[in-house]
Write a protein that holds these residues in place. Structure first.
Motif, PDB file in Angstrom:
ATOM      1  N   MET A   1       0.842  -1.176   0.000  1.00 29.92           N
ATOM      2  CA  MET A   1       0.000   0.000   0.000  1.00 29.92           C
ATOM      3  C   MET A   1       0.888   1.241   0.000  1.00 29.92           C
ATOM      4  O   MET A   1       1.870   1.298   0.719  1.00 29.92           O
ATOM      5  CB  MET A   1      -0.897   0.027   1.230  1.00 29.92           C
ATOM      6  N   LYS A   2       0.505   2.188  -0.771  1.00 32.96           N
ATOM      7  CA  LYS A   2       1.219   3.458  -0.797  1.00 32.96           C
ATOM      8  C   LYS A   2       0.276   4.529  -0.246  1.00 32.96           C
ATOM      9  O   LYS A   2      -0.861   4.671  -0.702  1.00 32.96           O
ATOM     10  CB  LYS A   2       1.624   3.814  -2.222  1.00 32.96           C
ATOM     11  N   PHE A   3       0.745   5.286   0.732  1.00 31.84           N
ATOM     12  CA  PHE A   3      -0.049   6.340   1.349  1.00 31.84           C
ATOM     13  C   PHE A   3       0.468   7.697   0.919  1.00 31.84           C
ATOM     14  O   PHE A   3       1.679   7.901   0.842  1.00 31.84           O
ATOM     15  CB  PHE A   3      -0.002   6.224   2.885  1.00 31.84           C
ATOM     16  N   GLU A   4      -0.453   8.598   0.650  1.00 30.46           N
ATOM     17  CA  GLU A   4      -0.107   9.969   0.275  1.00 30.46           C
ATOM     18  C   GLU A   4      -0.646  10.916   1.328  1.00 30.46           C
ATOM     19  O   GLU A   4      -1.765  10.743   1.814  1.00 30.46           O
ATOM     20  CB  GLU A   4      -0.701  10.308  -1.088  1.00 30.46           C
ATOM     21  N   MET A   5       0.158  11.915   1.658  1.00 34.73           N
ATOM     22  CA  MET A   5      -0.240  12.894   2.661  1.00 34.73           C
ATOM     23  C   MET A   5      -1.334  13.803   2.107  1.00 34.73           C
ATOM     24  O   MET A   5      -1.293  14.231   0.962  1.00 34.73           O
ATOM     25  CB  MET A   5       0.979  13.735   3.063  1.00 34.73           C
ATOM     26  N   LYS A   6      -2.325  14.069   2.954  1.00 31.38           N
ATOM     27  CA  LYS A   6      -3.358  15.067   2.675  1.00 31.38           C
ATOM     28  C   LYS A   6      -3.131  16.209   3.653  1.00 31.38           C
ATOM     29  O   LYS A   6      -2.254  16.133   4.509  1.00 31.38           O
ATOM     30  CB  LYS A   6      -4.763  14.497   2.916  1.00 31.38           C
ATOM     31  N   GLU A   7      -3.938  17.241   3.565  1.00 30.93           N
ATOM     32  CA  GLU A   7      -3.805  18.341   4.515  1.00 30.93           C
ATOM     33  C   GLU A   7      -3.987  17.853   5.947  1.00 30.93           C
ATOM     34  O   GLU A   7      -3.271  18.240   6.853  1.00 30.93           O
ATOM     35  CB  GLU A   7      -4.822  19.444   4.197  1.00 30.93           C
ATOM     36  N   VAL A   8      -4.968  16.968   6.137  1.00 29.91           N
ATOM     37  CA  VAL A   8      -5.200  16.373   7.455  1.00 29.91           C
ATOM     38  C   VAL A   8      -5.312  14.865   7.264  1.00 29.91           C
ATOM     39  O   VAL A   8      -6.356  14.352   6.906  1.00 29.91           O
ATOM     40  CB  VAL A   8      -6.503  16.926   8.097  1.00 29.91           C
ATOM     41  N   GLY A   9      -4.222  14.148   7.460  1.00 30.92           N
ATOM     42  CA  GLY A   9      -4.242  12.703   7.346  1.00 30.92           C
ATOM     43  C   GLY A   9      -3.546  12.191   6.099  1.00 30.92           C
ATOM     44  O   GLY A   9      -2.695  12.871   5.522  1.00 30.92           O
ATOM     45  N   PHE A  10      -3.949  10.980   5.713  1.00 29.06           N
ATOM     46  CA  PHE A  10      -3.333  10.301   4.575  1.00 29.06           C
ATOM     47  C   PHE A  10      -4.405   9.578   3.780  1.00 29.06           C
ATOM     48  O   PHE A  10      -5.505   9.333   4.276  1.00 29.06           O
ATOM     49  CB  PHE A  10      -2.292   9.284   5.070  1.00 29.06           C
ATOM     50  N   LYS A  11      -4.072   9.208   2.542  1.00 23.26           N
ATOM     51  CA  LYS A  11      -5.009   8.430   1.735  1.00 23.26           C
ATOM     52  C   LYS A  11      -4.238   7.386   0.954  1.00 23.26           C
ATOM     53  O   LYS A  11      -3.027   7.514   0.713  1.00 23.26           O
ATOM     54  CB  LYS A  11      -5.803   9.327   0.791  1.00 23.26           C
ATOM     55  N   THR A  12      -4.942   6.341   0.589  1.00 24.83           N
ATOM     56  CA  THR A  12      -4.389   5.288  -0.243  1.00 24.83           C
ATOM     57  C   THR A  12      -5.510   4.741  -1.122  1.00 24.83           C
ATOM     58  O   THR A  12      -6.696   4.910  -0.811  1.00 24.83           O
ATOM     59  CB  THR A  12      -3.758   4.151   0.591  1.00 24.83           C
ATOM     60  N   ASN A  13      -5.140   4.128  -2.200  1.00 25.08           N
ATOM     61  CA  ASN A  13      -6.108   3.474  -3.063  1.00 25.08           C
ATOM     62  C   ASN A  13      -5.944   1.967  -2.922  1.00 25.08           C
ATOM     63  O   ASN A  13      -4.836   1.440  -3.020  1.00 25.08           O
ATOM     64  CB  ASN A  13      -5.915   3.882  -4.529  1.00 25.08           C
ATOM     65  N   VAL A  14      -7.056   1.313  -2.677  1.00 23.09           N
ATOM     66  CA  VAL A  14      -7.085  -0.141  -2.596  1.00 23.09           C
ATOM     67  C   VAL A  14      -8.108  -0.637  -3.613  1.00 23.09           C
ATOM     68  O   VAL A  14      -8.814   0.166  -4.238  1.00 23.09           O
ATOM     69  CB  VAL A  14      -7.424  -0.619  -1.162  1.00 23.09           C
TER      70      VAL A  14
END
Length: 126
Positions: A1-14
């Motif tokens: 899984m690759k996580f990307e930083m958001k303004e508040v938190g992180f996101k990933t695509n599954v």
């Protein structure tokens, strides 16, 4: 899984879609929620499989969780209580209890936290 930083938190695509994770519930799932959900849903899924293999007719299986966290130790999860509500035909409570015990031994998520998080499982037949 690759996580990307958001303004508040992180996101990933599954495979199922985009997952947002944040310490703030307004911006995503909180990490402890994901951990509790992973353990509970894994346990419930394994239990469902075992009950089906034992030829028990299950009409509905739902569960709730109660979580105990230790604020003095980084708010760590210390205990998860999973309470199953099982609806079915001619269910034997002794056999259901054995199935729950077997499920806890075969749930990869529960086994991953064994020794660090106490997992208690109870049930009711409805």
């Amino acid at each position: 899984m690759k996580f990307e930083m958001k303004e508040v938190g992180f996101k990933t695509n599954v495979e199922y879609g985009e997952l947002h994770v944040s310490g703030n519930e307004e911006y995503g799932f909180r990490p402890y929620q994901l951990m509790v959900a992973s353990i509970a849903v894994c346990s419930g899924g394994v239990l469902r499989t075992i009950l089906t293999k034992k030829k028990m007719v299950i009409e509905d299986l739902s569960f709730s969780t109660e979580v105990v966290r230790n604020e003095k130790e980084a708010n760590r999860i210390e205990k998860i209580h999973i309470h199953y509500s099982i609806k079915g035909q001619d269910l034997d409570p002794t056999q259901v209890e054995k199935a729950i015990h077997l499920a806890s031994k075969n749930c990869p998520m529960a086994q991953s936290v064994k020794g660090s998080i106490e997992i208690v499982e109870t049930f009711e037949l409805v």
